[in-house]
Design a protein around this motif. Structure first.
Motif, PDB file in Angstrom:
ATOM      1  N   GLU A 196     -11.404  14.733  -5.181  1.00  0.00           N
ATOM      2  CA  GLU A 196     -12.124  14.892  -6.475  1.00  0.00           C
ATOM      3  C   GLU A 196     -10.989  15.218  -7.877  1.00  0.00           C
ATOM      4  N   GLU A 197     -10.050  16.403  -7.051  1.00  0.00           N
ATOM      5  CA  GLU A 197      -9.154  17.576  -7.824  1.00  0.00           C
ATOM      6  C   GLU A 197      -8.023  16.798  -8.354  1.00  0.00           C
ATOM      7  N   SER A 198      -7.959  16.112  -7.138  1.00  0.00           N
ATOM      8  CA  SER A 198      -6.454  15.186  -6.901  1.00  0.00           C
ATOM      9  C   SER A 198      -7.069  14.451  -8.002  1.00  0.00           C
ATOM     10  N   PHE A 199      -8.021  13.004  -7.686  1.00  0.00           N
ATOM     11  CA  PHE A 199      -7.813  12.390  -8.972  1.00  0.00           C
ATOM     12  C   PHE A 199      -8.377  12.860 -10.043  1.00  0.00           C
ATOM     13  N   TYR A 200      -8.876  13.511 -10.458  1.00  0.00           N
ATOM     14  CA  TYR A 200      -9.376  13.384 -11.721  1.00  0.00           C
ATOM     15  C   TYR A 200      -7.465  14.120 -12.798  1.00  0.00           C
ATOM     16  N   ARG A 201      -6.907  15.276 -11.173  1.00  0.00           N
ATOM     17  CA  ARG A 201      -5.342  15.438 -11.820  1.00  0.00           C
ATOM     18  C   ARG A 201      -4.563  14.471 -12.438  1.00  0.00           C
ATOM     19  N   SER A 202      -4.814  12.802 -11.547  1.00  0.00           N
ATOM     20  CA  SER A 202      -3.645  11.877 -11.653  1.00  0.00           C
ATOM     21  C   SER A 202      -4.253  11.322 -12.737  1.00  0.00           C
ATOM     22  N   MET A 203      -5.631  10.917 -12.686  1.00  0.00           N
ATOM     23  CA  MET A 203      -6.061  10.637 -14.245  1.00  0.00           C
ATOM     24  C   MET A 203      -5.978  11.129 -15.839  1.00  0.00           C
TER      25      MET A 203
ATOM     26  N   ALA B 261       2.272   8.831  -5.764  1.00  0.00           N
ATOM     27  CA  ALA B 261       1.300   7.635  -5.946  1.00  0.00           C
ATOM     28  C   ALA B 261       1.314   7.356  -7.734  1.00  0.00           C
ATOM     29  N   VAL B 262       1.016   8.080  -8.093  1.00  0.00           N
ATOM     30  CA  VAL B 262       1.122   8.169  -9.715  1.00  0.00           C
ATOM     31  C   VAL B 262       2.063   7.643 -10.464  1.00  0.00           C
ATOM     32  N   LYS B 263       3.331   8.154  -9.546  1.00  0.00           N
ATOM     33  CA  LYS B 263       4.553   7.715 -10.022  1.00  0.00           C
ATOM     34  C   LYS B 263       4.766   6.207 -10.188  1.00  0.00           C
ATOM     35  N   ASN B 264       4.065   5.392  -8.952  1.00  0.00           N
ATOM     36  CA  ASN B 264       3.958   3.885  -8.357  1.00  0.00           C
ATOM     37  C   ASN B 264       3.272   3.735  -9.300  1.00  0.00           C
ATOM     38  N   PHE B 265       1.880   4.421  -9.420  1.00  0.00           N
ATOM     39  CA  PHE B 265       0.949   3.785 -10.244  1.00  0.00           C
ATOM     40  C   PHE B 265       1.441   3.402 -12.403  1.00  0.00           C
ATOM     41  N   ARG B 266       2.324   3.889 -11.985  1.00  0.00           N
ATOM     42  CA  ARG B 266       3.178   3.878 -13.741  1.00  0.00           C
ATOM     43  C   ARG B 266       3.207   2.330 -13.572  1.00  0.00           C
ATOM     44  N   ARG B 267       4.530   2.538 -12.457  1.00  0.00           N
ATOM     45  CA  ARG B 267       5.270   0.913 -12.375  1.00  0.00           C
ATOM     46  C   ARG B 267       3.800  -0.222 -12.448  1.00  0.00           C
ATOM     47  N   VAL B 268       3.280  -0.267 -11.521  1.00  0.00           N
ATOM     48  CA  VAL B 268       1.700  -1.136 -11.101  1.00  0.00           C
ATOM     49  C   VAL B 268       1.362  -1.977 -12.878  1.00  0.00           C
TER      50      VAL B 268
ATOM     51  N   PRO C 158      -3.802  -2.586  -6.955  1.00  0.00           N
ATOM     52  CA  PRO C 158      -2.744  -1.957  -6.117  1.00  0.00           C
ATOM     53  C   PRO C 158      -3.847  -1.271  -5.002  1.00  0.00           C
ATOM     54  N   VAL C 159      -2.801   0.044  -4.518  1.00  0.00           N
ATOM     55  CA  VAL C 159      -4.061   0.935  -3.854  1.00  0.00           C
ATOM     56  C   VAL C 159      -2.389   1.715  -3.160  1.00  0.00           C
ATOM     57  N   GLN C 160      -2.828   2.972  -4.337  1.00  0.00           N
ATOM     58  CA  GLN C 160      -1.784   4.010  -3.869  1.00  0.00           C
ATOM     59  C   GLN C 160      -3.030   5.427  -4.022  1.00  0.00           C
ATOM     60  N   ARG C 161      -2.146   6.611  -3.533  1.00  0.00           N
ATOM     61  CA  ARG C 161      -2.853   7.717  -3.397  1.00  0.00           C
ATOM     62  C   ARG C 161      -3.326   8.669  -4.368  1.00  0.00           C
ATOM     63  N   ILE C 162      -3.599   8.137  -5.656  1.00  0.00           N
ATOM     64  CA  ILE C 162      -4.102   8.661  -6.833  1.00  0.00           C
ATOM     65  C   ILE C 162      -4.672   9.830  -6.199  1.00  0.00           C
ATOM     66  N   ALA C 163      -5.736  10.299  -4.888  1.00  0.00           N
ATOM     67  CA  ALA C 163      -6.628  11.072  -5.362  1.00  0.00           C
ATOM     68  C   ALA C 163      -6.431  11.640  -4.116  1.00  0.00           C
TER      69      ALA C 163
ATOM     70  N   HIS D  97       1.020  -1.528   0.093  1.00  0.00           N
ATOM     71  CA  HIS D  97       0.269  -0.022  -0.080  1.00  0.00           C
ATOM     72  C   HIS D  97       0.988   1.359   0.405  1.00  0.00           C
ATOM     73  N   PHE D  98       0.445   2.120  -0.801  1.00  0.00           N
ATOM     74  CA  PHE D  98       0.991   3.282  -1.308  1.00  0.00           C
ATOM     75  C   PHE D  98       2.484   3.722  -1.505  1.00  0.00           C
ATOM     76  N   ARG D  99       3.189   2.046  -1.473  1.00  0.00           N
ATOM     77  CA  ARG D  99       4.610   2.680  -1.459  1.00  0.00           C
ATOM     78  C   ARG D  99       5.263   2.113  -3.297  1.00  0.00           C
ATOM     79  N   TYR D 100       6.339   1.858  -3.682  1.00  0.00           N
ATOM     80  CA  TYR D 100       7.091   1.788  -4.758  1.00  0.00           C
ATOM     81  C   TYR D 100       7.013   0.587  -4.799  1.00  0.00           C
ATOM     82  N   PRO D 101       6.939  -0.540  -6.195  1.00  0.00           N
ATOM     83  CA  PRO D 101       6.123  -1.482  -6.371  1.00  0.00           C
ATOM     84  C   PRO D 101       7.527  -2.364  -6.215  1.00  0.00           C
ATOM     85  N   LYS D 102       7.845  -3.418  -5.550  1.00  0.00           N
ATOM     86  CA  LYS D 102       9.306  -3.861  -5.882  1.00  0.00           C
ATOM     87  C   LYS D 102       9.530  -5.225  -6.722  1.00  0.00           C
ATOM     88  N   MET D 103       8.247  -5.463  -8.008  1.00  0.00           N
ATOM     89  CA  MET D 103       9.375  -6.334  -8.417  1.00  0.00           C
ATOM     90  C   MET D 103       9.860  -5.676  -9.641  1.00  0.00           C
ATOM     91  N   ASP D 104      11.422  -6.845  -9.980  1.00  0.00           N
ATOM     92  CA  ASP D 104      12.234  -6.460 -10.918  1.00  0.00           C
ATOM     93  C   ASP D 104      11.479  -8.029 -11.931  1.00  0.00           C
TER      94      ASP D 104
END
Length: 294
Positions: A121-128, A87-94, A72-77, A42-49
């Motif tokens: 809500e604004e953060s969510f749309y910005r991430s999306m 969170a966006v950086k982490n989600f890109r890796r997911v 995954p669960v990331q703080r995209i909002a 949760h909320f951290r950068y994925p560790k799979m290589d």
């Protein structure tokens, strides 16, 4: 339709590479990968290589199962911009991991704050704005559960937020144990969602609204904490006969792309028996919708 196992009960006792074999042994043909420390806590950068991704894929093949979705669960909002950017950086890796594993569905949560609805809500749309073009380009599906204690919890309001993205790549995750936080609205919500209802998690919970709001007593009385459970079917208040009736009536049970996930967290010490029971009950609930035979 696929019936998948949520391996969260294994997180503290098993290696990531053990999950596929355990899933098969428990009687499931599919696994939804959840936030294990070796995947994406949760909320951290994925560790799979690349090496671990390859080894996990080999373990999946050896077990004779599939992985239809990642969770995954990331703080995209999140209303704090620094955490949202991370969170966006982490989600890109997911997303990259999903592509490497050949997984085309990501199920997740909004992960904002209810006391900061507008900012979240604004953060969510910005991430999306950043993530959705990647999701669409890669041909992925991204589905959301309005989790208790998120900036949006009501089922219909959550769909309005998702509908605002105006993308066929976006869908809804209905978690049975969140029913009462959603507003107990599956009848009308499922009709509105149509084929955008793409995943349903099967676990039970008590109705926290019962006894005039005194089903649970939390101190101090003004606490904003949300309480729910992820129990096995039949242990609490969710009407699973009604739920599966709606899923059948709306065509969910007949769709090849729909996903049911056994999602029990409250009985790790009995996980083997509980997981086998869950698979049996899910099969029975589906069969009951087919009507009597003979």
């Amino acid at each position: 339709m696929k019936i998948a196992y949520d391996p969260t009960p294994l997180h503290h006792t098993h290696r990531l590479l053990d999950f596929p074999a355990v899933t098969a042994d428990l009687g499931f043909d599919h696994l939804q990968l959840t936030p294990h420390p070796d995947f994406a806590t949760h909320f951290r950068y994925p560790k799979m290589d690349r090496a671990l991704i390859r080894r996990f894929g080999q373990a999946v093949d050896a077990a004779g199962i599939t992985v239809p979705a990642l969770l995954p669960v990331q703080r995209i909002a999140w209303p704090d911009e620094g955490k949202r950017v991370a969170a966006v950086k982490n989600f890109r890796r997911v997303i990259e991991i999903a592509i490497d594993l050949g997984v085309t569905t990501i199920n997740t949560e909004f992960s904002g704050r209810p006391e900061s609805f507008e900012d979240s809500e604004e953060s969510f749309y910005r991430s999306m704005d950043e993530l959705l073009p990647i999701v669409e380009k890669e041909g992925l599906r991204l589905n959301f559960d309005p989790h208790p204690d998120d900036f949006v919890e009501d089922g219909h309001e959550a769909w309005r937020v998702l509908r605002g993205l105006d993308s066929e790549a976006i869908g809804f995750v209905y978690v049975a144990s969140h029913t009462f936080h959603y507003g107990d609205c599956l009848d009308t919500l499922a009709e509105e969602l149509g084929d955008r209802l793409r995943a349903v998690y099967i676990s039970d919970a008590f109705d926290h609204r019962a006894s005039h709001g005194l089903r649970y007593i939390a101190n101090p009385p003004t606490t904003s904490a949300r309480v729910h459970q992820h129990l096995k079917v039949g242990d609490a208040d969710v009407d699973f006969d009604a739920l599966f009736g709606v899923l059948n009536a709306t065509g969910f049970l007949a769709r090849e792309d729909s996903l049911l996930v056994s999602n029990v967290f409250g009985e790790n010490e009995n996980n083997d028996a509980v997981s086998r029971f869950q698979k049996q009950r899910i099969d029975e609930l589906i069969s009951a919708q087919a009507g009597p035979t003979g």
